[in-house]
Motif scaffolding. Structure first.
Motif, PDB file in Angstrom:
ATOM      1  N   TYR A 118       0.783  -1.239   0.000  1.00 25.83           N
ATOM      2  CA  TYR A 118       0.000   0.000   0.000  1.00 25.83           C
ATOM      3  C   TYR A 118       0.816   1.290   0.000  1.00 25.83           C
ATOM      4  CZ  TYR A 118       0.597   0.513   5.080  1.00 25.83           C
ATOM      5  OH  TYR A 118       1.123   0.677   6.335  1.00 25.83           O
ATOM      6  N   GLN A 154       5.222   0.244  12.695  1.00 25.18           N
ATOM      7  CA  GLN A 154       3.831   0.020  12.277  1.00 25.18           C
ATOM      8  C   GLN A 154       2.956  -0.442  13.447  1.00 25.18           C
ATOM      9  OE1 GLN A 154       2.583   1.087   9.609  1.00 25.18           O
ATOM     10  NE2 GLN A 154       4.231   1.340   8.162  1.00 25.18           N
ATOM     11  N   SER A 155       2.170  -1.479  13.235  1.00 23.97           N
ATOM     12  CA  SER A 155       1.181  -1.852  14.249  1.00 23.97           C
ATOM     13  C   SER A 155       1.790  -2.361  15.549  1.00 23.97           C
ATOM     14  CB  SER A 155       0.248  -2.932  13.698  1.00 23.97           C
ATOM     15  OG  SER A 155      -0.868  -2.337  13.116  1.00 23.97           O
ATOM     16  N   LYS A 158       1.243  -0.417  18.656  1.00 20.70           N
ATOM     17  CA  LYS A 158      -0.057  -0.324  19.338  1.00 20.70           C
ATOM     18  C   LYS A 158      -0.043  -0.790  20.797  1.00 20.70           C
ATOM     19  CE  LYS A 158      -2.630  -0.507  14.984  1.00 20.70           C
ATOM     20  NZ  LYS A 158      -3.224  -1.385  13.964  1.00 20.70           N
ATOM     21  N   PHE A 187      -7.778  -5.255  10.556  1.00 17.03           N
ATOM     22  CA  PHE A 187      -7.341  -4.200  11.475  1.00 17.03           C
ATOM     23  C   PHE A 187      -7.924  -2.830  11.151  1.00 17.03           C
ATOM     24  CE2 PHE A 187      -4.157  -2.122   8.747  1.00 17.03           C
ATOM     25  CZ  PHE A 187      -4.020  -3.066   7.752  1.00 17.03           C
ATOM     26  N   ASN A 206      -6.652  -0.337  14.258  1.00 17.57           N
ATOM     27  CA  ASN A 206      -6.273   1.052  13.996  1.00 17.57           C
ATOM     28  C   ASN A 206      -7.108   2.057  14.788  1.00 17.57           C
ATOM     29  OD1 ASN A 206      -4.583  -0.167  12.248  1.00 17.57           O
ATOM     30  ND2 ASN A 206      -5.287   0.911  10.409  1.00 17.57           N
ATOM     31  N   GLU A 251       2.088   7.247   4.587  1.00 20.77           N
ATOM     32  CA  GLU A 251       0.938   6.881   5.428  1.00 20.77           C
ATOM     33  C   GLU A 251      -0.063   8.035   5.453  1.00 20.77           C
ATOM     34  OE1 GLU A 251       0.224   4.114   6.977  1.00 20.77           O
ATOM     35  OE2 GLU A 251       2.110   3.011   7.059  1.00 20.77           O
ATOM     36  N   ASN A 258      -8.071   5.458   7.716  1.00 18.22           N
ATOM     37  CA  ASN A 258      -7.802   5.804   9.112  1.00 18.22           C
ATOM     38  C   ASN A 258      -8.401   7.156   9.473  1.00 18.22           C
ATOM     39  OD1 ASN A 258      -6.341   3.486   9.942  1.00 18.22           O
ATOM     40  ND2 ASN A 258      -4.580   4.198   8.755  1.00 18.22           N
ATOM     41  N   TYR A 288      -1.059   9.171  14.952  1.00 18.35           N
ATOM     42  CA  TYR A 288      -0.954   7.707  14.806  1.00 18.35           C
ATOM     43  C   TYR A 288       0.011   7.334  13.678  1.00 18.35           C
ATOM     44  CZ  TYR A 288      -2.430   3.156  12.980  1.00 18.35           C
ATOM     45  OH  TYR A 288      -2.438   1.882  12.469  1.00 18.35           O
ATOM     46  N   CYS A 292       3.399   5.068  14.015  1.00 16.14           N
ATOM     47  CA  CYS A 292       3.629   3.878  13.165  1.00 16.14           C
ATOM     48  C   CYS A 292       4.964   3.986  12.428  1.00 16.14           C
ATOM     49  CB  CYS A 292       2.528   3.736  12.107  1.00 16.14           C
ATOM     50  SG  CYS A 292       0.995   3.081  12.735  1.00 16.14           S
ATOM     51  N   TYR A 340      -3.779  -9.506  13.851  1.00 18.39           N
ATOM     52  CA  TYR A 340      -4.820  -9.167  12.869  1.00 18.39           C
ATOM     53  C   TYR A 340      -5.948 -10.198  12.911  1.00 18.39           C
ATOM     54  CZ  TYR A 340      -1.103  -6.078  11.210  1.00 18.39           C
ATOM     55  OH  TYR A 340      -0.114  -5.145  11.131  1.00 18.39           O
ATOM     56  N   GLY A 357       3.415  -6.239  12.692  1.00 20.25           N
ATOM     57  CA  GLY A 357       3.254  -4.997  11.934  1.00 20.25           C
ATOM     58  C   GLY A 357       3.481  -5.273  10.463  1.00 20.25           C
ATOM     59  N   VAL A 358       2.855  -4.471   9.605  1.00 22.87           N
ATOM     60  CA  VAL A 358       2.911  -4.750   8.167  1.00 22.87           C
ATOM     61  C   VAL A 358       4.292  -4.582   7.532  1.00 22.87           C
ATOM     62  CG1 VAL A 358       0.500  -4.415   7.459  1.00 22.87           C
ATOM     63  CG2 VAL A 358       2.002  -2.446   7.712  1.00 22.87           C
TER      64      VAL A 358
HETATM   65  N1  GLU Z   1       0.068   2.046   9.420  1.00 21.34           N
HETATM   66  C1  GLU Z   1      -0.778   1.187   8.676  1.00 21.34           C
HETATM   67  C2  GLU Z   1      -2.200   1.601   8.753  1.00 21.34           C
HETATM   68  O1  GLU Z   1      -2.602   2.123   9.744  1.00 21.34           O
HETATM   69  C3  GLU Z   1      -0.679  -0.256   9.016  1.00 21.34           C
HETATM   70  C4  GLU Z   1      -0.205  -0.555  10.368  1.00 21.34           C
HETATM   71  C5  GLU Z   1      -0.030  -2.041  10.523  1.00 21.34           C
HETATM   72  O2  GLU Z   1      -1.026  -2.751  10.464  1.00 21.34           O
HETATM   73  O3  GLU Z   1       1.095  -2.489  10.764  1.00 21.34           O
HETATM   74  O4  GLU Z   1      -2.937   1.374   7.828  1.00 21.34           O
END
Ligand code: GLU
Length: 451
Positions: A118, A154-155, A158, A187, A206, A251, A258, A288, A292, A340, A357-358
């Motif tokens: 993405y 990334q995630s 969280k 997510f 998210n 992002e 988001n 956010y 990330c 996820y 995380g992605v």
């Molecule tokens: N930062 C990305 C998002 O919020 C993905 C975060 C993730 O899932 O690792 O879409």
């Protein structure tokens, strides 16, 4: 510590009987216990013996006399390491890290999955990268492969954003804004992320991450809030995180979903932002995105994971970053929602708290052993979890009997014989190196447990 003990320790390391302990010998001994020579505590203690008036001369003998040695072992982690009293005993740590090394080698040829598409920084990531890092609550470390290659967290940010909110407000207030139920959805699914009241299901999706971050130092300027987040990461890892600007920009440009979630929450008064600031939800989403985009590597992220495994105490500094209650709550949510929409399946197969995380990272926590394992490998499965990362978790759990429920009873006893050094009924310690022990064969059987 008793003088006699220091002296006998000194004698046992003075292998040349020259009334000195070679520094390399001490560092080797600490290395076997899992402490690295560049561990800040080791560096500090060993360098404190250098006489600053004497200029350093290359080739000068690097040894410690008894007085210097006594100074060095005043550092508690060194003393405990030399007594075999860290989170994992040296033999246990060696056995575990050998397992990690073997699994790493086995999975180098695993090339299924696809890197996240993405945004360009992730799309262009080198899919071959593969690194694993281990860190215990006492800072025993092991790493292999690309463990110091940077990636955006990334995630996996969280759990820590949730921890920061818990520390500030306490659980009751935090959970007025975010739930603690498994979402069951992807997510970022706008339909499944929020309940009827507009409340996100949990802090690992998210919407929930934006909601928890909105609770972190809300009265400060955004740059100061971000600095607080960075400082918390630095305290856990013993080194500051970096920042991946390109990822942040991408992002921000692509994060329509988001932003939509932030708007939905704000519309229901479920986002802790100024209701009169019409841009506030966008700002919450950007905060956010910035978090990330913190850049870490497997080695540093493992220290953050070890902070959770250690009940909130950072491994290298011994500093309490989070309360025990906070660490426990974070691990509980990771246990049911960290992976996820494969979280349920992962809980069945691995049974331990983890977050992915992605960018291709997976952070696994083994509370029983007070350790964290972080893997980095960018190819992802359909749920967005690193293919190799998930496989490392499954194999480790299988091989070392770490699933808290799968190896209950007899199977668990068998697995423990090889890992954890349970004393046998007849006395003596069982271990994998004891080739004649029937435990070895049984462990292989446990290792083949099909989950
Ligand atoms: N930062 C990305 C998002 O919020 C993905 C975060 C993730 O899932 O690792 O879409």
């Amino acid at each position: 510590m008793a003088e006699f003990d220091v002296e006998s320790l000194f004698r046992s390391l003075d292998t040349d009987r020259a009334n000195v302990v070679w520094k390399w010998k001490l560092l080797e001994e600490l290395g076997q216990a899992g402490l690295r020579a560049d561990d800040p505590r080791v560096e500090r203690a060993v360098s404190s013996t250098v006489d600053s008036d004497t200029p350093f001369e290359p080739g000068q003998p690097e040894w410690l006399d008894f007085e210097q040695f006594r100074e060095v072992v005043r550092e508690p982690v060194i003393w405990r390491a030399l007594q075999g009293q860290l989170s994992m005993r040296p033999d246990e740590f060696a056995e575990f890290t050998q397992g990690v090394e073997r699994i790493y080698a086995e999975l180098l040829d695993e090339r299924s999955g696809e890197v996240a598409q993405y945004i360009p920084t992730l799309r262009n990531a080198d899919p071959e990268r593969f690194g694993i890092a281990v860190c215990t609550g006492d800072g025993q470390v092991f790493q292999i492969g690309d463990a110091t290659v940077g990636f955006s967290v990334q995630s996996t940010s969280k759990p820590f954003s949730y921890a920061m909110a818990l520390e500030q407000l306490g659980a009751a207030d935090v959970h007025r804004w975010v739930g603690q139920e498994q979402s069951g959805g992807t997510f970022n699914d706008p339909r499944l992320s929020l309940d009827a009241a507009g409340k996100p299901q949990n802090p690992m999706i998210n919407a929930g991450a934006m909601a928890t971050l909105a609770l972190v130092e809300p009265d400060l300027d955004v740059s100061e809030r971000f600095a607080k987040v960075e400082q918390t990461w630095a305290r856990m890892m013993g080194a500051p995180p970096g920042f991946d600007h390109r990822t942040f920009l991408a992002e921000r440009d692509t994060g329509h979903g988001n932003r939509g979630l932030a708007n939905l929450m704000a519309a229901k008064d479920m986002l802790n932002v100024d209701p009169k600031d019409r841009d506030a939800p966008q700002k919450a989403a950007e905060f956010y995105f910035a978090v990330c985009s913190l850049e870490v590597d497997a080695q540093r992220l493992a220290a953050a994971g070890a902070t959770l495994a250690n009940g909130g105490v950072a491994p290298y500094s011994g500093e309490r970053v989070f309360s025990q209650e906070t660490a426990g709550r974070v691990l509980s949510v990771m246990g049911h929602s960290g992976m996820y929409n494969d979280s349920g399946q992962f809980a069945g197969q691995v049974g331990l708290p983890a977050k992915s995380g992605v960018s291709g990272n997976v952070m696994l926590v083994v509370p029983e052993k007070r350790l964290a394992v972080v893997t980095f490998s960018p190819r992802l499965d359909e749920a967005g979890n690193s293919v190799r990362g998930v496989e490392v978790c499954k194999r480790l759990v299988n091989e070392f009997g770490l699933h808290p429920y799968q190896s209950l009873g007899a199977e668990r006893e068998v697995a423990r014989l090889a890992f954890g050094g349970v004393t046998r009924p007849g006395g003596g310690r069982a271990g994998q190196h004891n080739a004649a022990a029937p435990a070895t064969a049984s462990v292989t059987r446990a290792g083949e447990l099909q989950l």
